[in-house]
Design a protein around this motif. Structure first.
Motif, PDB file in Angstrom:
ATOM      1  N   ILE A  23      -5.723  -0.759  -1.519  1.00  0.00           N
ATOM      2  CA  ILE A  23      -5.560  -1.729  -0.440  1.00  0.00           C
ATOM      3  C   ILE A  23      -4.314  -2.553  -0.724  1.00  0.00           C
ATOM      4  O   ILE A  23      -3.956  -2.776  -1.881  1.00  0.00           O
ATOM      5  CB  ILE A  23      -6.804  -2.638  -0.283  1.00  0.00           C
ATOM      6  N   GLY A  24      -3.651  -2.956   0.313  1.00  0.00           N
ATOM      7  CA  GLY A  24      -2.464  -3.765   0.098  1.00  0.00           C
ATOM      8  C   GLY A  24      -1.900  -4.322   1.386  1.00  0.00           C
ATOM      9  O   GLY A  24      -2.458  -4.152   2.467  1.00  0.00           O
ATOM     10  N   LEU A  59     -16.068  -1.434  -9.908  1.00  0.00           N
ATOM     11  CA  LEU A  59     -16.072  -1.187 -11.346  1.00  0.00           C
ATOM     12  C   LEU A  59     -14.879  -1.818 -12.043  1.00  0.00           C
ATOM     13  O   LEU A  59     -14.951  -2.160 -13.218  1.00  0.00           O
ATOM     14  CB  LEU A  59     -16.065   0.327 -11.605  1.00  0.00           C
ATOM     15  N   GLY A  60     -13.766  -1.952 -11.346  1.00  0.00           N
ATOM     16  CA  GLY A  60     -12.548  -2.521 -11.921  1.00  0.00           C
ATOM     17  C   GLY A  60     -11.388  -2.330 -10.975  1.00  0.00           C
ATOM     18  O   GLY A  60     -11.512  -1.638  -9.960  1.00  0.00           O
ATOM     19  N   CYS A  61     -10.247  -2.945 -11.318  1.00  0.00           N
ATOM     20  CA  CYS A  61      -9.075  -2.824 -10.455  1.00  0.00           C
ATOM     21  C   CYS A  61      -7.795  -3.127 -11.232  1.00  0.00           C
ATOM     22  O   CYS A  61      -7.829  -3.736 -12.301  1.00  0.00           O
ATOM     23  CB  CYS A  61      -9.184  -3.745  -9.247  1.00  0.00           C
ATOM     24  N   GLU A  62      -6.688  -2.691 -10.658  1.00  0.00           N
ATOM     25  CA  GLU A  62      -5.335  -2.968 -11.150  1.00  0.00           C
ATOM     26  C   GLU A  62      -4.497  -3.319  -9.935  1.00  0.00           C
ATOM     27  O   GLU A  62      -4.661  -2.719  -8.869  1.00  0.00           O
ATOM     28  CB  GLU A  62      -4.721  -1.736 -11.827  1.00  0.00           C
ATOM     29  N   GLY A  63      -3.582  -4.278 -10.078  1.00  0.00           N
ATOM     30  CA  GLY A  63      -2.768  -4.674  -8.941  1.00  0.00           C
ATOM     31  C   GLY A  63      -1.303  -4.833  -9.274  1.00  0.00           C
ATOM     32  O   GLY A  63      -0.942  -5.133 -10.414  1.00  0.00           O
ATOM     33  N   TRP A  64      -0.463  -4.606  -8.273  1.00  0.00           N
ATOM     34  CA  TRP A  64       0.988  -4.784  -8.384  1.00  0.00           C
ATOM     35  C   TRP A  64       1.440  -5.570  -7.172  1.00  0.00           C
ATOM     36  O   TRP A  64       1.023  -5.304  -6.046  1.00  0.00           O
ATOM     37  CB  TRP A  64       1.687  -3.422  -8.422  1.00  0.00           C
ATOM     38  N   VAL A 109       3.205  -9.153   8.985  1.00  0.00           N
ATOM     39  CA  VAL A 109       2.584  -8.639   7.772  1.00  0.00           C
ATOM     40  C   VAL A 109       1.815  -7.376   8.137  1.00  0.00           C
ATOM     41  O   VAL A 109       1.066  -7.360   9.109  1.00  0.00           O
ATOM     42  CB  VAL A 109       1.603  -9.673   7.165  1.00  0.00           C
ATOM     43  N   GLY A 110       2.022  -6.342   7.346  1.00  0.00           N
ATOM     44  CA  GLY A 110       1.251  -5.123   7.515  1.00  0.00           C
ATOM     45  C   GLY A 110       0.192  -5.044   6.440  1.00  0.00           C
ATOM     46  O   GLY A 110       0.384  -5.557   5.330  1.00  0.00           O
ATOM     47  N   VAL A 111      -0.937  -4.452   6.749  1.00  0.00           N
ATOM     48  CA  VAL A 111      -1.983  -4.219   5.757  1.00  0.00           C
ATOM     49  C   VAL A 111      -2.388  -2.754   5.831  1.00  0.00           C
ATOM     50  O   VAL A 111      -2.211  -2.096   6.851  1.00  0.00           O
ATOM     51  CB  VAL A 111      -3.221  -5.134   5.956  1.00  0.00           C
ATOM     52  N   TYR A 112      -2.903  -2.241   4.729  1.00  0.00           N
ATOM     53  CA  TYR A 112      -3.335  -0.855   4.692  1.00  0.00           C
ATOM     54  C   TYR A 112      -4.454  -0.696   3.685  1.00  0.00           C
ATOM     55  O   TYR A 112      -4.642  -1.530   2.806  1.00  0.00           O
ATOM     56  CB  TYR A 112      -2.168   0.074   4.319  1.00  0.00           C
ATOM     57  N   HIS A 113      -5.188   0.388   3.837  1.00  0.00           N
ATOM     58  CA  HIS A 113      -6.108   0.812   2.785  1.00  0.00           C
ATOM     59  C   HIS A 113      -6.321   2.312   2.887  1.00  0.00           C
ATOM     60  O   HIS A 113      -6.134   2.912   3.943  1.00  0.00           O
ATOM     61  CB  HIS A 113      -7.424   0.031   2.796  1.00  0.00           C
ATOM     62  N   GLU A 114      -6.667   2.895   1.753  1.00  0.00           N
ATOM     63  CA  GLU A 114      -7.012   4.308   1.656  1.00  0.00           C
ATOM     64  C   GLU A 114      -8.233   4.403   0.747  1.00  0.00           C
ATOM     65  O   GLU A 114      -8.314   3.701  -0.258  1.00  0.00           O
ATOM     66  CB  GLU A 114      -5.871   5.123   1.037  1.00  0.00           C
ATOM     67  N   THR A 115      -9.162   5.276   1.096  1.00  0.00           N
ATOM     68  CA  THR A 115     -10.372   5.455   0.311  1.00  0.00           C
ATOM     69  C   THR A 115     -10.502   6.919  -0.075  1.00  0.00           C
ATOM     70  O   THR A 115     -10.341   7.797   0.775  1.00  0.00           O
ATOM     71  CB  THR A 115     -11.625   5.035   1.115  1.00  0.00           C
TER      72      THR A 115
END
Length: 161
Positions: A23-24, A59-64, A109-115
């Motif tokens: 997501i971002g 369970l966990g996450c990482e972000g940039w 602002v654009g938003v997106y997600h992929e699952t």
């Protein structure tokens, strides 16, 4: 705070299916800093809530972070993710509705997600000289041993035929 680096090679050991959610957002009009910050400011509360409520299933996450931001998160199941997204008591639904009402369609602002729902046989990971990171931090961190040296071997050991 410095993170402990694990010398050598390690792999992730989820031992079960994992749902990967990306997501971002993208600041299309970065000079509209107020709008960009309003959208971005919703995520820390969501992550805090998820950290305090492990039963929600993350369970966990990482972000940039940058003009285009991405958060990679690992979930118990797609159902856990969807339940969180639609939970009226969780801190997602209200910011999403606010975004759709006030920002969506403006181009600011654009938003997106992929699952992605990944079966154990579709998971392969290696970490060399890294701190706990990504899927290994979220699910299990084990040394690469005999039989896990190559990507093919790691895929096979995770359940691929």
């Amino acid at each position: 705070m410095a993170q402990k680096v694990f010398p050598g090679r390690y792999t992730a050991a989820p031992g079960r299916p994992v749902t990967v959610f990306l997501i971002g957002m993208r600041a299309n009009r970065w000079w509209k800093l107020g709008t960009v910050m309003r959208v971005a400011s919703a995520m820390p509360g969501m992550l805090r809530h998820l950290g305090e409520n492990p039963e929600a299933g993350m369970l966990g996450c990482e972000g940039w972070f940058g003009r285009t931001t991405v958060l990679v998160s690992y979930w118990e199941s797609p159902e856990h993710l969807q339940r969180f997204a639609s939970d009226r008591d969780a801190p997602h639904l209200a910011p999403w509705r606010d975004f759709m009402r006030t920002v969506a369609g403006s181009g600011d602002v654009g938003v997106y997600h992929e699952t992605y729902e990944v079966a154990p046989g579709g998971i392969e990971a290696v970490y060399n000289g890294m701190p706990l990171f990504g899927l290994a931090r979220a699910t299990g961190h084990v040394p690469v041993t005999a039989g896990l040296n190559t990507a093919r071997q790691r895929l096979r050991s995770s359940g691929a035929a």
